[in-house]
Write a protein that holds these residues in place. Structure first.
Motif, PDB file in Angstrom:
ATOM      1  N   LEU A  97      -1.010  10.294   4.142  1.00  0.00           N
ATOM      2  CA  LEU A  97       0.043  10.505   3.140  1.00  0.00           C
ATOM      3  C   LEU A  97      -0.420  11.463   2.056  1.00  0.00           C
ATOM      4  O   LEU A  97       0.337  12.335   1.615  1.00  0.00           O
ATOM      5  CB  LEU A  97       0.444   9.172   2.510  1.00  0.00           C
ATOM      6  CG  LEU A  97       1.542   8.360   3.185  1.00  0.00           C
ATOM      7  CD1 LEU A  97       1.840   7.092   2.386  1.00  0.00           C
ATOM      8  CD2 LEU A  97       2.817   9.177   3.335  1.00  0.00           C
ATOM      9  N   LYS A  98      -1.648  11.278   1.603  1.00  0.00           N
ATOM     10  CA  LYS A  98      -2.204  12.151   0.561  1.00  0.00           C
ATOM     11  C   LYS A  98      -2.259  13.598   1.047  1.00  0.00           C
ATOM     12  O   LYS A  98      -1.852  14.536   0.341  1.00  0.00           O
ATOM     13  CB  LYS A  98      -3.603  11.654   0.193  1.00  0.00           C
ATOM     14  CG  LYS A  98      -4.345  12.520  -0.811  1.00  0.00           C
ATOM     15  CD  LYS A  98      -3.727  12.437  -2.196  1.00  0.00           C
ATOM     16  CE  LYS A  98      -4.603  13.176  -3.202  1.00  0.00           C
ATOM     17  NZ  LYS A  98      -3.974  13.197  -4.547  1.00  0.00           N
ATOM     18  N   ALA A 125       1.087   4.088  -2.883  1.00  0.00           N
ATOM     19  CA  ALA A 125       0.801   5.490  -2.592  1.00  0.00           C
ATOM     20  C   ALA A 125       1.938   6.400  -3.061  1.00  0.00           C
ATOM     21  O   ALA A 125       1.697   7.422  -3.718  1.00  0.00           O
ATOM     22  CB  ALA A 125       0.567   5.669  -1.089  1.00  0.00           C
ATOM     23  N   ALA A 174       0.832  -1.205   0.000  1.00  0.00           N
ATOM     24  CA  ALA A 174       0.000   0.000   0.000  1.00  0.00           C
ATOM     25  C   ALA A 174       0.869   1.259   0.000  1.00  0.00           C
ATOM     26  O   ALA A 174       0.577   2.235  -0.703  1.00  0.00           O
ATOM     27  CB  ALA A 174      -0.929  -0.011   1.214  1.00  0.00           C
ATOM     28  N   LEU A 175       1.960   1.230   0.781  1.00  0.00           N
ATOM     29  CA  LEU A 175       2.875   2.375   0.814  1.00  0.00           C
ATOM     30  C   LEU A 175       3.586   2.560  -0.526  1.00  0.00           C
ATOM     31  O   LEU A 175       3.730   3.684  -1.015  1.00  0.00           O
ATOM     32  CB  LEU A 175       3.894   2.190   1.942  1.00  0.00           C
ATOM     33  CG  LEU A 175       3.347   2.357   3.364  1.00  0.00           C
ATOM     34  CD1 LEU A 175       4.362   1.851   4.397  1.00  0.00           C
ATOM     35  CD2 LEU A 175       3.001   3.812   3.642  1.00  0.00           C
ATOM     36  N   PHE A 187      -6.875   7.354  -4.277  1.00  0.00           N
ATOM     37  CA  PHE A 187      -5.868   6.654  -5.070  1.00  0.00           C
ATOM     38  C   PHE A 187      -6.616   5.719  -6.022  1.00  0.00           C
ATOM     39  O   PHE A 187      -6.911   4.578  -5.673  1.00  0.00           O
ATOM     40  CB  PHE A 187      -4.926   5.845  -4.170  1.00  0.00           C
ATOM     41  CG  PHE A 187      -4.053   6.686  -3.277  1.00  0.00           C
ATOM     42  CD1 PHE A 187      -2.839   7.176  -3.730  1.00  0.00           C
ATOM     43  CD2 PHE A 187      -4.452   7.008  -1.992  1.00  0.00           C
ATOM     44  CE1 PHE A 187      -2.032   7.963  -2.912  1.00  0.00           C
ATOM     45  CE2 PHE A 187      -3.659   7.783  -1.162  1.00  0.00           C
ATOM     46  CZ  PHE A 187      -2.444   8.264  -1.628  1.00  0.00           C
ATOM     47  N   LEU A 201      -2.650   5.902   4.365  1.00  0.00           N
ATOM     48  CA  LEU A 201      -2.600   6.413   2.999  1.00  0.00           C
ATOM     49  C   LEU A 201      -3.350   7.735   2.848  1.00  0.00           C
ATOM     50  O   LEU A 201      -2.933   8.604   2.072  1.00  0.00           O
ATOM     51  CB  LEU A 201      -3.148   5.370   2.012  1.00  0.00           C
ATOM     52  CG  LEU A 201      -2.082   4.471   1.359  1.00  0.00           C
ATOM     53  CD1 LEU A 201      -1.337   3.668   2.418  1.00  0.00           C
ATOM     54  CD2 LEU A 201      -2.704   3.547   0.330  1.00  0.00           C
ATOM     55  N   THR A 202      -4.413   7.920   3.597  1.00  0.00           N
ATOM     56  CA  THR A 202      -5.130   9.201   3.564  1.00  0.00           C
ATOM     57  C   THR A 202      -4.253  10.320   4.127  1.00  0.00           C
ATOM     58  O   THR A 202      -4.189  11.421   3.559  1.00  0.00           O
ATOM     59  CB  THR A 202      -6.440   9.106   4.371  1.00  0.00           C
ATOM     60  OG1 THR A 202      -7.269   8.079   3.814  1.00  0.00           O
ATOM     61  CG2 THR A 202      -7.194  10.425   4.336  1.00  0.00           C
TER      62      THR A 202
END
Length: 457
Positions: A417-418, A139, A135-136, A393, A414-415
């Motif tokens: 990160l965005k 992203a 997932a990382l 994503f 991930l959110t």
């Protein structure tokens, strides 16, 4: 490259990885040769039995998922983490390569942080390590970062995730297990913990689901095998009748459609019983063996393990969490329509494994009512955030459709990160987080030393 592939295979094969952990722990403790072999082999066998049980459960619940979709006329995306990461890795070589590197270096960061901070958790759930690293990698690729940046920041974030999320769940885990020897190592931590605390608000901890008094005629349902069989038989038969014999016959082949449904229900229960046997064997060996690793390499460390390790502590709460999480997912599915993105279908497999965990956590804090409420809340967590996260994503640009990322911890990371990428502050946030975790360890160590000085003053 072959050596790296070998290491990655070890890290992503739970039976071998945990067998090696047991081997190292027993060798560090200088156990007799026979004890080392016994502990290592029984750890591997326990995991394989556990995996076999999980495989049986999946085999018998997959037709149920199809019948469920047909019966209630559901259309949408299937939340399936392994499928998402697998498809991304297959379609984009850079994502596949970075996934492997983040997994390997992230695990090293996990060990370092566990060694030098108060967060003494070693994350040992192999497929979750792979899902988070994938997932990382996805992203950072999607956000336009270079391979070097993706691996550097991805590995540091992975290491932080592997110590902080088990720490979040540990207060509840202590209540579930009655000790502090194992931790919860799954990327649903935020969801099950949140749902458990909501269950606590509306529940009653004094009425434990495992201590429900039943009339003599119903005492047979205290037996895990009987209670699970009864619940699954009802669920399968109702779903089968609504789906109709014509559709079910497409799944049953030559077997009578109604007989097929009955056998599926009992087969599911058989899988649960096999899984629980594997859990008992595995825990009986890995916990004593892990003490060797904890004492020598990471003093005070606890293994963060996969969801099924808690199933045996509250099997009734497990079933309550499963049933009520499915109800929550159905509600969440209809709520998700309002967001205009995608409609996540109920994950029956996720409902049993991690919805069951939510029930067990909810029961620990709020009794049987807490288990029910926790299940419903967790069902909402497995649907609504999936729908909200999906546009951030997009998968369609990678030639992937019909599936979505499910795990709450991954969606949260991930959110963030965005958001941090849009603000151009990912490196700052990661470095500050690492320093904060290390500083926490130094402060705690200093206070401990001051307390010891005061004792002898």
């Amino acid at each position: 490259m072959y050596m790296l592939e070998f290491i990655i295979q070890l890290l992503t094969t739970p039976a071998i990885m945990l067998g090696l952990v047991a081997l190292i722990g027993l060798l560090i403790q200088r156990k007799a040769f026979g004890d080392v072999i016994k502990g290592t082999f029984k750890t591997i066998l326990g995991i394989l039995i556990l995996s076999a049980g999980a495989g049986i459960i999946v085999d018998y619940i997959t037709p149920f998922s199809e019948m469920f979709t047909q019966a209630f006329n559901l259309t949408g995306v299937v939340p399936f983490d392994e499928a998402v990461i697998g498809a991304l890795s297959e379609n984009v070589n850079e994502i596949a390569r970075n996934t492997s590197l983040i997994l390997a270096f992230g695990f090293v960061v996990n060990i370092i942080l566990a060694r030098f901070t108060p967060f003494k958790y070693i994350y040992l759930t192999g497929h979750m390590l792979w899902i988070m690293s994938g997932a990382l990698a996805w992203a950072f690729y999607d956000l336009g970062y270079s391979t070097t940046e993706a691996v550097l920041w991805g590995s540091l974030i992975q290491g932080l995730v592997l110590v902080l999320f088990p720490a979040l769940a540990q207060p509840v885990m202590r209540k579930v297990t009655g000790n502090n020897e194992i931790a919860y190592g799954h990327l649903t931590t935020s969801g099950v913990v949140l749902s458990a605390y909501v269950g606590k608000v509306f529940g009653n901890a004094s009425k434990d689901s495992e201590e429900v008094k039943m009339p003599k005629g119903l005492e047979m349902f205290k037996d895990t095998a009987i209670s699970i069989s009864a619940v699954m038989l009802i669920l399968y038969l109702v779903t089968t009748l609504v789906a109709g014999p014509e559709f079910v016959s497409t799944l049953s082949g030559e077997q009578n459609w109604l007989v097929f449904s009955i056998i599926q229900a009992f087969g599911f229960t058989a899988g649960v019983l096999v899984l629980l046997q594997g859990v008992r064997m595995f825990l009986g060996e890995i916990v004593p063996a892990f003490r060797g690793v904890a004492v020598k390499l990471v003093p005070g460390a606890k293994p963060a393990l996969d969801v099924p390790v808690i199933f045996g502590f509250a099997p009734t709460a497990l079933m309550l969490g499963f049933v009520f999480s499915v109800i929550g997912m159905i509600i969440g599915m209809f709520v998700s329509k309002a967001f205009g993105t995608v409609i996540p279908l109920p994950s029956i497999i996720g409902g049993f494994f991690t919805g069951g965990a939510a029930g067990i956590f909810g029961n620990a804090l709020g009794g049987r009512r807490g288990a029910m409420v926790s299940g419903v809340v967790y069902g909402l967590v497995l649907t609504i955030p999936v729908a909200l996260f999906y546009p951030l994503f997009g998968l369609e640009e990678y030639g992937i459709s019909g599936i979505a990322l499910l795990v709450p911890d991954g969606i949260i990371v991930l959110t963030l990160l965005k958001i941090f990428s849009d603000l151009n502050i990912i490196p700052v946030v990661v470095i500050v987080s690492i320093l904060g975790v290390l500083a926490t360890g130094l402060i705690k160590k200093k206070k401990k030393q001051e307390n010891e000085v005061e004792k002898f003053a």
